[in-house]
Design a protein around this motif. Structure first.
Motif, PDB file in Angstrom:
ATOM      1  N   HIS A  50       0.862  -1.183   0.000  1.00  0.00           N
ATOM      2  CA  HIS A  50       0.000   0.000   0.000  1.00  0.00           C
ATOM      3  C   HIS A  50       0.899   1.234   0.000  1.00  0.00           C
ATOM      4  CE1 HIS A  50      -3.379  -2.583   0.676  1.00  0.00           C
ATOM      5  NE2 HIS A  50      -2.839  -3.079   1.776  1.00  0.00           N
ATOM      6  N   THR A  52       1.592   4.329   1.147  1.00  0.00           N
ATOM      7  CA  THR A  52       1.189   5.211   2.245  1.00  0.00           C
ATOM      8  C   THR A  52       2.430   5.904   2.806  1.00  0.00           C
ATOM      9  OG1 THR A  52       1.595   3.541   3.931  1.00  0.00           O
ATOM     10  CG2 THR A  52      -0.597   3.540   2.922  1.00  0.00           C
ATOM     11  N   GLU A  54       3.641   5.470   5.667  1.00  0.00           N
ATOM     12  CA  GLU A  54       4.437   4.493   6.417  1.00  0.00           C
ATOM     13  C   GLU A  54       5.305   3.685   5.452  1.00  0.00           C
ATOM     14  OE1 GLU A  54       1.054   4.849   6.779  1.00  0.00           O
ATOM     15  OE2 GLU A  54       1.223   6.048   8.603  1.00  0.00           O
ATOM     16  N   THR A  55       4.702   3.292   4.326  1.00  0.00           N
ATOM     17  CA  THR A  55       5.464   2.544   3.315  1.00  0.00           C
ATOM     18  C   THR A  55       6.614   3.406   2.784  1.00  0.00           C
ATOM     19  OG1 THR A  55       3.527   1.266   2.738  1.00  0.00           O
ATOM     20  CG2 THR A  55       5.279   1.345   1.092  1.00  0.00           C
ATOM     21  N   ASP A 123       2.207  -7.571  -0.439  1.00  0.00           N
ATOM     22  CA  ASP A 123       1.141  -7.459   0.548  1.00  0.00           C
ATOM     23  C   ASP A 123      -0.112  -8.028  -0.110  1.00  0.00           C
ATOM     24  OD1 ASP A 123      -0.915  -6.659   2.246  1.00  0.00           O
ATOM     25  OD2 ASP A 123       0.103  -4.819   2.830  1.00  0.00           O
ATOM     26  N   ASN A 339     -10.127   0.346   5.576  1.00  0.00           N
ATOM     27  CA  ASN A 339      -9.243   1.236   6.348  1.00  0.00           C
ATOM     28  C   ASN A 339      -8.274   2.000   5.451  1.00  0.00           C
ATOM     29  OD1 ASN A 339      -7.788  -1.052   5.769  1.00  0.00           O
ATOM     30  ND2 ASN A 339      -6.653  -1.054   7.676  1.00  0.00           N
ATOM     31  N   LEU A 340      -8.021   1.471   4.259  1.00  0.00           N
ATOM     32  CA  LEU A 340      -7.152   2.194   3.327  1.00  0.00           C
ATOM     33  C   LEU A 340      -7.959   2.926   2.265  1.00  0.00           C
ATOM     34  CD1 LEU A 340      -4.580  -0.499   3.652  1.00  0.00           C
ATOM     35  CD2 LEU A 340      -3.819   1.863   3.440  1.00  0.00           C
ATOM     36  N   GLU A 344      -6.560   6.199   6.326  1.00  0.00           N
ATOM     37  CA  GLU A 344      -5.149   6.211   5.907  1.00  0.00           C
ATOM     38  C   GLU A 344      -4.403   4.937   6.260  1.00  0.00           C
ATOM     39  OE1 GLU A 344      -3.194  10.167   6.730  1.00  0.00           O
ATOM     40  OE2 GLU A 344      -5.170  10.518   7.572  1.00  0.00           O
ATOM     41  N   GLY A 345      -5.150   3.868   6.559  1.00  0.00           N
ATOM     42  CA  GLY A 345      -4.474   2.627   6.932  1.00  0.00           C
ATOM     43  C   GLY A 345      -4.066   2.654   8.393  1.00  0.00           C
ATOM     44  N   HIS A 346      -3.302   1.661   8.780  1.00  0.00           N
ATOM     45  CA  HIS A 346      -2.898   1.559  10.184  1.00  0.00           C
ATOM     46  C   HIS A 346      -2.017   2.739  10.576  1.00  0.00           C
ATOM     47  CE1 HIS A 346      -4.402  -2.285   9.453  1.00  0.00           C
ATOM     48  NE2 HIS A 346      -3.345  -3.039   9.645  1.00  0.00           N
ATOM     49  N   MET A 351       2.795   0.290  12.225  1.00  0.00           N
ATOM     50  CA  MET A 351       3.517  -0.033  10.990  1.00  0.00           C
ATOM     51  C   MET A 351       5.022   0.022  11.238  1.00  0.00           C
ATOM     52  SD  MET A 351       1.079  -0.873   9.140  1.00  0.00           S
ATOM     53  CE  MET A 351       2.064  -1.421   7.765  1.00  0.00           C
ATOM     54  N   PHE A 355       7.075  -2.858   9.572  1.00  0.00           N
ATOM     55  CA  PHE A 355       8.056  -2.524   8.545  1.00  0.00           C
ATOM     56  C   PHE A 355       9.497  -2.684   9.043  1.00  0.00           C
ATOM     57  CE2 PHE A 355       4.905   0.073   5.764  1.00  0.00           C
ATOM     58  CZ  PHE A 355       4.385  -1.119   5.284  1.00  0.00           C
TER      59      PHE A 355
END
Ligand code: ADE
Length: 417
Positions: A50, A52, A54-55, A123, A339-340, A344-346, A351, A355
């Motif tokens: 995803h 984001t 965080e990614t 993912d 949630n995504l 905005e996802g977790h 994360m 990660f």
């Protein structure tokens, strides 16, 4: 080379990535070490995650280790276009546009695979699947990979069982520091956040039906209860159902829950969980959301068939289906990972651990590539424990250590009553 929505969004993306970085101290510590040691110098990594904030921090960590990383989306509706723009601006090849159609989604996976990766990060296992089905000529070049989510790990295990898996993959999802936190607290908070952002409906006093009581379902049920909802759990596994009962939730078959539920959240990892027979029983105004990886948990085809006309988009991610008797059923985020799709996802704080496992497992794959076989590997315990230790340290939490006497006791079998 990249394919993104709008490069002018880069500055906003950069600011949001910085905001997430503030909650990712474990990844920051790993990045510092990576900058010095460059353990992935020259390694080509293809990531299907995803896209984001965080990614982005994960990708920067891998780049700091010397890797060249190309990134595409693991879901057509989860991309944050400003993040894609910021990454692209940083020289990371990025192929992701929020709302891309299925053809574009797979074209983007193909573009990332054109990098001829030595390591894959997935993912949901779509990229692994494309490699194994359509680009078999590349398989011999791949040292190994990582998989982020329960659904992907299930697919990989099925491939391994049929001897179809051709390179080793670490199941990051199964690390304790991943699924106990990301799946539970991450999915729990971000799913409720998404339902609230999408609908702005009050949840207190509402009947929320959570389909599936795995680690993610537990998180969703707990957070829904925390908001004052009356939570009903549906399950197929007797032990999980029993746990839900003892946790104080009402447990019943979906055919009964369908009649009373006001908000439904699927989080099972399986297909056709909410089907025609359930939709037919639902109350006027029922809200349906999916928090599982793929958009197969709610039978959208059945919903469309039952509706008298194509759905009307009432809010950004709310589609209203009107049935022949006038009942309305609302589907959030087209049944995709809510949630995504709607939030905005977790949050970055969980994360951070997921990660950190990803980054350390990529390093582990690169280091052990000559010893690994084509199967699904667990995250090495030393990595899992190291992530927990680093997170505790960042949170300023100290813990005890065993005394030598306690250690000896745990190793002995002679002491007893
Ligand atoms: N999966 C769930 N939440 C996520 C996030 N914030 N970033 C990347 N992958 C995710």
């Amino acid at each position: 080379m990249s394919d993104i929505k709008d490069e002018r969004l880069a500055e906003r993306g950069r600011e949001r990535i910085e905001w997430a970085a503030g909650e990712m101290p474990v990844l920051a510590q790993i990045r510092e070490r990576f900058e010095k040691e460059r353990p992935l110098a020259g390694v080509r990594i293809a990531a299907c995650l995803h896209v984001t904030t965080e990614t982005a921090n994960l990708v920067r960590t891998l780049a700091a280790a010397g890797a060249s990383v190309a990134l595409c989306a693991s879901n057509p509706l989860s991309t944050q276009d400003d993040v894609a723009a910021a990454l692209c601006d940083d020289g990371i090849e990025t192929f992701a546009i929020r709302g891309e159609d299925t053809d574009t989604f797979f074209r983007h996976i193909a573009s990332v695979l054109d990098l001829r990766p030595q390591v894959t990060m997935d993912d949901g296992a779509d990229m692994v699947s494309v490699l194994h089905r359509q680009r078999t000529d590349q398989l011999a070049e791949v040292w190994g990979g990582t998989e982020e989510t329960t659904t992907g790990v299930i697919r990989l295990r099925a491939m391994a069982a049929e001897q179809a898996l051709r390179y080793p993959i670490v199941s990051v999802n199964d690390a304790d520091t991943k699924h106990l936190f990301d799946n539970r607290y991450g999915t729990g908070q971000s799913t409720m956040d998404a339902i609230m952002r999408a609908t702005n409906r009050l949840l207190a006093g509402r009947i929320v039906v959570v389909c599936g009581y795995g680690m993610c379902g537990r998180g969703v049920a707990a957070r829904a209860r925390g908001l004052g909802a009356q939570v009903v759990v549906t399950e197929v596994d007797p032990t999980a159902a029993l746990e839900a009962v003892m946790e104080g939730y009402r447990v019943m078959p979906l055919r009964d829950a369908a009649r009373i539920g006001e908000v439904f959240v699927t989080v099972t990892g399986d297909r056709s969980v909410i089907r025609r027979e359930h939709l037919e029983l639902m109350r006027d105004g029922a809200i349906l959301a999916n928090a599982g990886h793929f958009d197969v948990e709610i039978d959208k085809g059945a919903l469309a068939q039952l509706a008298t006309a194509p759905p009307r988009r009432l809010r950004e991610v709310v589609d209203a289906y009107t049935l022949a008797d006038g009942r309305r059923i609302y589907l959030l985020g087209e049944g995709r990972l809510v949630n995504l799709a709607a939030a905005e996802g977790h949050p970055a704080a969980v994360m951070d651990m997921s990660f950190a496992n990803q980054a350390l497992c990529v390093e582990w794959v690169a280091r052990h590539r000559d010893e690994l076989e084509p199967r699904v590997y667990p995250v090495p315990t030393e990595i899992d424990k190291e992530v927990a230790r680093l997170k505790l340290r960042a949170m300023d939490v100290e813990i005890d250590t065993l005394t030598p006497e306690q250690e000896a006791y745990l190793r002995s079998w002679e002491e007893g009553t």
